[in-house]
Design an enzyme around this catalytic site. Structure first.
Site, PDB file in Angstrom:
ATOM      1  N   LEU A  64      35.407  10.115  52.642  1.00  0.00           N
ATOM      2  CA  LEU A  64      36.745   9.529  52.667  1.00  0.00           C
ATOM      3  C   LEU A  64      37.484  10.142  53.845  1.00  0.00           C
ATOM      4  CD1 LEU A  64      39.169   7.931  51.604  1.00  0.00           C
ATOM      5  CD2 LEU A  64      39.636   9.823  50.026  1.00  0.00           C
ATOM      6  N   GLU A  65      37.939   9.285  54.750  1.00  0.00           N
ATOM      7  CA  GLU A  65      38.684   9.721  55.934  1.00  0.00           C
ATOM      8  C   GLU A  65      40.179   9.536  55.655  1.00  0.00           C
ATOM      9  OE1 GLU A  65      38.488   8.885  60.758  1.00  0.00           O
ATOM     10  OE2 GLU A  65      38.007   7.270  59.364  1.00  0.00           O
ATOM     11  N   ILE A  66      40.897  10.634  55.594  1.00  0.00           N
ATOM     12  CA  ILE A  66      42.342  10.603  55.341  1.00  0.00           C
ATOM     13  C   ILE A  66      43.052  10.761  56.679  1.00  0.00           C
ATOM     14  CG2 ILE A  66      44.267  11.781  54.207  1.00  0.00           C
ATOM     15  CD1 ILE A  66      42.258  12.607  52.020  1.00  0.00           C
TER      16      ILE A  66
END
Length: 723
Positions: free
Chosen positions: A475-477
């Site tokens: 997951l790229e925040i």
């Protein structure tokens, strides 16, 4: 200044003829084996030998919900730098477990919680095993995931207990099994409630002692001993046909893992030695193989990757005292593949989810998709049928904004269109509370541009999930310059709770992952346009270690999706990012890839194994393709990818090399055995990398000129990980 108190590892107490050996490593959340632990075990074994009146020994853990998770990875990493110390350590461990087998009273392992690696090997050296019915109780030998094999007799004992076929599968995949499954396989003798675990284990020891015969543990050929004698593969193992069984295991492993990972093949050889030549020969082969593997670059890289992931999972890229907003309910806008996938994962983790789409048809599709995913979990016995019903009950649908006022986090997963996303943000904020964090699942559009439509831009950020959401671990925040630390902390906490490996990056077109995969596909497109065959490009990159080649990847993602992302990136980086016309020509022919069964590959069988030769009619040179050196394809593609990673580091999109390496492995399919793209570049040497990139740029285009950070580090003979 007082001296630090010595670390405790084991304690021993004797009660009514039963010796209780408690494993409880002080200062650690979980128990691990180590050289000091071995020393303490040896002392305890001496005490047990000299204790009169014993009827049995029970080995258990002092940490609730945790038995032993394996060998201390820190020590394993140190040993990889001191290969001369590995073999003596392995021999010592073998001897120590052998002493447990040879005690004059039965030894029973009372297992509650994770029993992995060396922990399971310890338990298997006991004469019986009782497991708790705790959901945390999992058993397995995951050593291959670190590039090594079980080193304390696991290759020999596990196949004896569960049979050859199951033993091979568990060792070669690192697969873990729960307590009930372990009993069914013959790995444990009984499964009981944690509250009576020690009592039942002690009773088991007494009964075994009274009955006698428990000490007759086989030391001859492992092929003569089976827990499931009716199993055909075990019967075959008694005959010369066993060679076919092991050859089939090698072939299956080669298809699944390729030939870049030596550990699974070494494990097969070692197990086969035990079948052919007996237990002691198997242990000798196990020790030899472990000592060789642990100093191999693959093991070193996988161990480094383990530590990098731990660091990323613990990192807090915001002020230390920042607290996340509490999140109980999550709203998801868009019930397509991504939105529905996010909803299912959130519900699986216990969140109440409100799923919205523009019409009943779209909403119905999304709800059905989440139900299908949940039903698959039930079918695979990951969850019970009642739990599946509860999980699906956590998801409710709407075509309006009803219910969004109670959502603490809203994830927008509508089409990749800036105007649409800005419109959604405006509409959404009319129906949510002021402390609701709003996340966009965009893959390329800068968050700052999306947040410009918000009245609370500090509450807006990006949460870029990867498809399929339930399978992809990354997951790229993304935070824009105005995103509050509290909002970032909230997204990070929820993402980790969903089971994702999260990296936090700064805002910009394509952020990190889309830029990097875009550069990789872009270079492959140039190679195709210059005349290479599709299968040659894909085969070259698969041989280098990627799970699929770049052309097949475009088919999987969708040509339309890939080109839309490419357009955004080319506009953002037009001064250095020139694009081939090949991909546009293929898209113009209506080829979207797997989704419409028309792409670079044929999809009549649904699998796309064969290249569609008619694609070449759309390209320069037509069907008259030319051979291209495999190493040139590999260098151009991975160095284009590396260059974009370097730009992201240089522009502070990503703040640490570790985040980049975790991102490319967990999100983009970069081969784990190379340890990460920046770590691989360091191993090649940045002076050599820079020199090669300059040559490729002169030959194929300025887009391959190395970023300034590569040139500067090369001139100083530094590495990305120099710090």
């Amino acid at each position: 200044m007082s001296e630090e108190a010595p670390k405790e590892y084991l304690s021993l107490r004797v009660d009514d003829g039963i010796a209780y050996v408690c494993i409880d490593v002080s200062g650690q959340r979980v128990n691990t084996l180590s050289t000091p632990m071995t020393e303490r075990f040896e002392e305890v074994l001496d005490e047990l030998r000299d204790t009169a009146g014993l009827e049995g020994v029970v080995i258990h853990s002092g940490k609730e919900g945790n038995f032993v998770v394996g060998f201390d990875i820190n020590e394993l990493q140190e040993l990889s730098q001191r290969p001369e110390d590995v073999r003596p350590m392995i021999d010592r461990g073998h001897q120590m477990l052998g002493r447990f087998e040879e005690l004059s009273v039965p030894v029973v392992a009372a297992v509650d919680g994770n029993c992995l690696g060396g922990g399971l090997e310890l338990a298997m050296a006991c004469h019986a095993r009782i497991a708790s019915n705790n959901d945390k109780t999992q058993m397995g030998l995951p050593e291959v995931k670190l590039g090594v094999i079980p080193g304390l007799g696991g290759t020999q004992r596990l196949p004896r207990l569960v049979g050859l076929q199951t033993g091979l599968n568990m060792i070669l995949t690192g697969k873990q099994v729960g307590a009930k499954k372990a009993k069914k396989l013959g790995l444990v003798d009984d499964v009981v409630h944690p509250g009576i675990l020690l009592q039942v284990a002690a009773e088991k020891a007494r009964k075994m002692y009274a009955k006698g015969g428990w000490q007759k543990r086989p030391k001859a050929s492992i092929g003569e001993v089976f827990s499931n004698p009716g199993e055909m593969v075990n019967l075959a193992a008694k005959t010369p046909a066993r060679k076919l069984i092991f050859n089939q295991a090698r072939e299956t492993t080669r298809k699944q893992a390729g030939d870049k990972y030596p550990a699974p093949f070494a494990a097969i050889d070692v197990i086969e030695t035990g079948y052919k030549d007996g237990f002691d020969a198997g242990l000798q082969a196990e020790g030899d193989a472990f000592a060789k593997l642990v100093k191999d670059d693959v093991a070193k890289n996988l161990i480094n990757l383990f530590f990098m992931k731990q660091e990323v999972d613990k990192a807090k890229p915001f002020p230390w005292n920042t607290k996340a907003y509490p999140v109980d309910k999550i709203g998801v806008l868009g019930a397509g593949l991504m939105g529905a996938g996010i909803a299912q994962v959130a519900a699986y983790k216990g969140y109440e989810v409100r799923l919205k789409d523009v019409d009943d048809e779209g909403l119905s599709w999304g709800l059905n998709y989440t139900k299908e995913l949940i039903d698959k979990l039930v079918k695979r016995k990951k969850i019970s049928a009642p739990m599946g019903d509860i999980m699906f009950g956590r998801i409710s649908g709407t075509t309006e904004y009803t219910g969004f006022g109670q959502a603490d986090l809203i994830i927008e997963a509508v089409f990749e269109d800036l105007d649409l996303k800005k419109s959604v943000i405006k509409d959404l904020e009319e129906h949510t509370h002021d402390e609701a964090v709003i996340a966009s699942n965009t893959s390329t559009i800068p968050i700052k541009e999306i947040a410009s439509a918000s009245k609370n831009p500090e509450m807006v950020l990006g949460m870029h999930f990867f498809s399929p959401v339930h399978k992809m671990p990354l997951l790229e925040i993304i935070r824009h310059e105005g995103t509050s630390s509290k909002a970032v902390a909230t997204a990070l906490e929820v993402g980790r709770d969903m089971g994702k490996t999260c990296i936090v990056v700064n805002d910009g077109s394509g952020f990190f992952t889309s830029r990097v995969i875009g550069a990789y596909i872009n270079e492959a497109g140039w190679i195709l346009q210059e005349g290479a065959r599709i299968e040659d490009i894909d085969r070259a990159m698969k041989d280098w270690g990627f799970p699929v080649g770049p052309m097949k990847l475009v088919d999987e993602v969708g040509m339309d999706v890939a080109l839309k992302a490419a357009k955004t990136l080319q506009e953002a980086f037009e001064e250095r990012w020139d694009a081939p016309t090949a991909l546009k020509a293929v898209a113009a022919d209506g080829r979207k890839g797997k989704k419409n069964k028309k792409g670079f590959y044929k999809y009549k069988d649904g699998k796309g194994k064969e290249v569609d030769e008619t694609v070449y009619d759309l390209l320069p040179g037509g069907r008259d393709r030319k051979p291209v050196d495999k190493e040139v394809i590999q260098e151009r593609c991975w160095l284009a990818m590396l260059n974009e990673c370097a730009y992201c580091l240089q522009e502070e999109i990503a703040e640490h090399p570790r985040d980049i390496d975790i991102g490319v492995i967990f999100g983009l399919g970069f081969p784990p055995f190379r340890g990460g793209i920046l770590r691989h570049a360091d191993s090649v040497g940045l002076p050599r990398v820079a020199e090669r990139m300059h040559r490729l740029a002169d030959q194929f285009g300025d887009r391959l000129k190395p970023a300034d950070i590569i040139v500067e580090k090369a001139e100083k003979n530094e590495n990305f990980y120099s710090e």
